[in-house]
Design an enzyme around this catalytic site. Structure first.
Site, PDB file in Angstrom:
ATOM      1  N   GLY A 179     -42.404 109.272 116.874  1.00 48.93           N
ATOM      2  CA  GLY A 179     -42.364 107.858 117.180  1.00 48.93           C
ATOM      3  C   GLY A 179     -42.310 106.964 115.952  1.00 48.93           C
ATOM      4  O   GLY A 179     -41.816 107.351 114.894  1.00 48.93           O
ATOM      5  N   GLY A 201     -44.280 104.153 113.249  1.00 50.87           N
ATOM      6  CA  GLY A 201     -45.533 103.658 112.702  1.00 50.87           C
ATOM      7  C   GLY A 201     -46.085 104.534 111.600  1.00 50.87           C
ATOM      8  O   GLY A 201     -45.455 105.474 111.126  1.00 50.87           O
ATOM      9  N   ILE A 224     -48.679 106.744 111.448  1.00 46.67           N
ATOM     10  CA  ILE A 224     -48.965 108.153 111.701  1.00 46.67           C
ATOM     11  C   ILE A 224     -47.694 108.987 111.719  1.00 46.67           C
ATOM     12  O   ILE A 224     -47.628 110.032 111.046  1.00 46.67           O
ATOM     13  CB  ILE A 224     -49.795 108.339 112.986  1.00 46.67           C
ATOM     14  CG1 ILE A 224     -51.193 107.743 112.796  1.00 46.67           C
ATOM     15  CG2 ILE A 224     -49.889 109.813 113.359  1.00 46.67           C
ATOM     16  CD1 ILE A 224     -52.055 107.761 114.038  1.00 46.67           C
ATOM     17  N   GLU A 228     -36.157 109.992 120.634  1.00 45.38           N
ATOM     18  CA  GLU A 228     -35.766 108.737 121.278  1.00 45.38           C
ATOM     19  C   GLU A 228     -35.467 107.675 120.223  1.00 45.38           C
ATOM     20  O   GLU A 228     -34.428 107.031 120.254  1.00 45.38           O
ATOM     21  CB  GLU A 228     -36.904 108.272 122.185  1.00 45.38           C
ATOM     22  CG  GLU A 228     -36.633 106.987 122.946  1.00 45.38           C
ATOM     23  CD  GLU A 228     -37.804 106.635 123.833  1.00 45.38           C
ATOM     24  OE1 GLU A 228     -37.920 107.253 124.904  1.00 45.38           O
ATOM     25  OE2 GLU A 228     -38.615 105.775 123.450  1.00 45.38           O
TER      26      GLU A 228
END
Length: 432
Positions: free
Chosen positions: A211, A213, A215, A234
């Site tokens: 994803g 960000g 992290i 994605e």
């Protein structure tokens, strides 16, 4: 192309009262067309707006309370440019997995009359690209009666499903509008520790879904010594560029589109957009394709890495709301968690700091009232904080609670132990 070129005001004259209008997202909101449509508010009534995942420069102009009779806002993912307005009641969100929304367009459940899109300049054969946002744009354009496009010098040309011929465009406006840039999040010390824990569990030859960000960037930074990684995700961000450029991500062991990085949307810096431009080893696909769990599972060793707002002691994951307030959407988390769990050698992770910036625990005895469950406890394998990894796969509820308490912030562990003992009784107390 000249026969279709119009001013923005002329182009949006094709929108009528009662129409359903899709607005392209990611970092490519067609801002010029959106403003021109909003300028017609006095002439329009009951125009239904569909917007998906997006990063806007400013609040969407059509969301203003005084325009609520002109524009009915329906968000398919609560983005930053409409979040405040939806929280105030000036619009609604439609719960749906991102990967199923193209099907809702295609079967008429969510009819699309007009699609507003932001395209690259055409190539020699007259083909333009959706650039950084194939996700919902491909299906929306397929279903729309009318396609109105910004032809944007700043949009990269990406391959895959993200290609449309100018003959399919009903009206075009030439612009030179920089795409929104999302700064690369520099991982904090906490995020770096979480990233290292996850990276240690990722084998060579894995296929990554990751994803956005601090992290995710920490995980990617910790993978620099891995080999033969693949990318089927994605959202693509700047964080993958060092691994692509160094050859750590070479996609050589993927089953689905080997040798090619696959994403549905991109958000990052100009460096990322320039990297994507006319690059045939990177394709952008319809989100119904990228997020199909049964396609995801075909790749070996899928590593699905996602985040959450909060997690309860049984492993229920809330990722789209703070209590009753919807702040985002389901996105593809469930699709990749499911596909990853079915993949041979696959692993799934929910990565969270143990506390919020306000110091509140993200691991809770019970979810906050009104919180939505995005990923069920039946799907979760690993919860990772800066205190370690809670391995939940195959564990009963009491064992899960014990594992989650061990990675919660020390300040709340005693409180969580009391709650777990009350809920699970001897089953919990006997576990050391």
């Amino acid at each position: 192309m000249n026969f279709k070129l119009k001013t923005p005001a002329e182009a949006v004259r094709l929108i009528s009262s009662g129409d359903s209008v899709y607005i392209q997202g990611s970092t490519s909101i067609p801002e010029v067309l959106v403003q021109a449509m909003t300028d017609r508010a006095a002439e329009l009534r009951g125009v239904k707006i569909y917007s998906g995942f997006a990063v806007g420069r400013a609040d969407a102009p059509y969301c203003r309370p005084e325009l609520r009779d002109s524009f009915l806002v329906n968000s398919l993912f609560v983005a930053n440019n409409i979040r405040r307005h939806l929280a105030a009641g000036d619009g609604q969100s439609i719960p749906a997995f991102l990967g199923e929304i193209p099907g809702l367009f295609r079967d008429g459940t969510l009819p699309v009359d007009v699609a507003l899109v932001n395209l690259s300049r055409p190539d020699a054969e007259g083909y333009c690209s959706y650039g950084v946002s194939a996700d919902l744009a491909v299906s929306a354009v397929d279903c729309a009666r009318i396609v109105i496009a910004q032809i944007n010098r700043a949009m990269p040309f990406s391959y895959g499903d993200a290609v449309i011929h100018l003959s399919e465009v009903d009206a075009a406006v030439e612009v030179d509008e920089p795409l929104v840039e999302v700064p690369t999040a520099t991982p904090t010390e906490t995020e770096t520790r979480i990233g290292r824990y996850i990276a240690e569990l990722i084998p060579d030859g894995a296929t990554l879904q990751i994803g956005v960000g601090g992290i995710p960037n920490a995980v990617l930074a910790a993978l620099k010594d891995h080999k033969h990684l693949g990318l089927h995700t994605e959202a693509m961000t700047d964080g993958v560029l060092p691994l692509l450029e160094s050859g750590v991500i070479d996609n050589s062991l993927k089953t689905v589109m080997p040798g090619v990085s696959v994403a549905s949307l991109a958000l990052g810096s100009r460096r990322l957009y320039d990297y994507m431009d006319y690059r045939k080893d990177l394709v952008m696909k319809d989100v119904a394709w990228t997020n199909d769990p049964f396609r995801i599972r075909q790749n070996p060793r899928v590593m699905a890495i996602n985040s959450a707002v909060e997690v309860d002691l049984t492993g229920q994951v809330c990722a789209d709301s703070v209590g009753q307030r919807i702040i985002s959407g389901v996105g593809g988390q469930h699709d990749f968690m499911y596909g990853g769990s079915l993949s041979e050698g696959g692993k799934t992770f929910i990565a969270i700091p143990s506390t919020t910036p306000r110091g509140e625990s993200k691991i809770k005895a019970l979810l906050t009232p009104g919180a939505g469950v995005v990923t069920t406890r039946h799907m979760v394998q690993h919860i990772v904080t800066e205190y370690g990894v809670a391995h939940l796969r195959g564990k009963n509820l009491a064992e899960r609670a014990r594992a989650l308490i061990a990675v919660a912030h020390p300040a709340v562990r005693e409180e969580l132990e009391r709650a777990a003992a009350e809920r699970f009784g001897h089953s919990f107390l006997r576990i050391k």
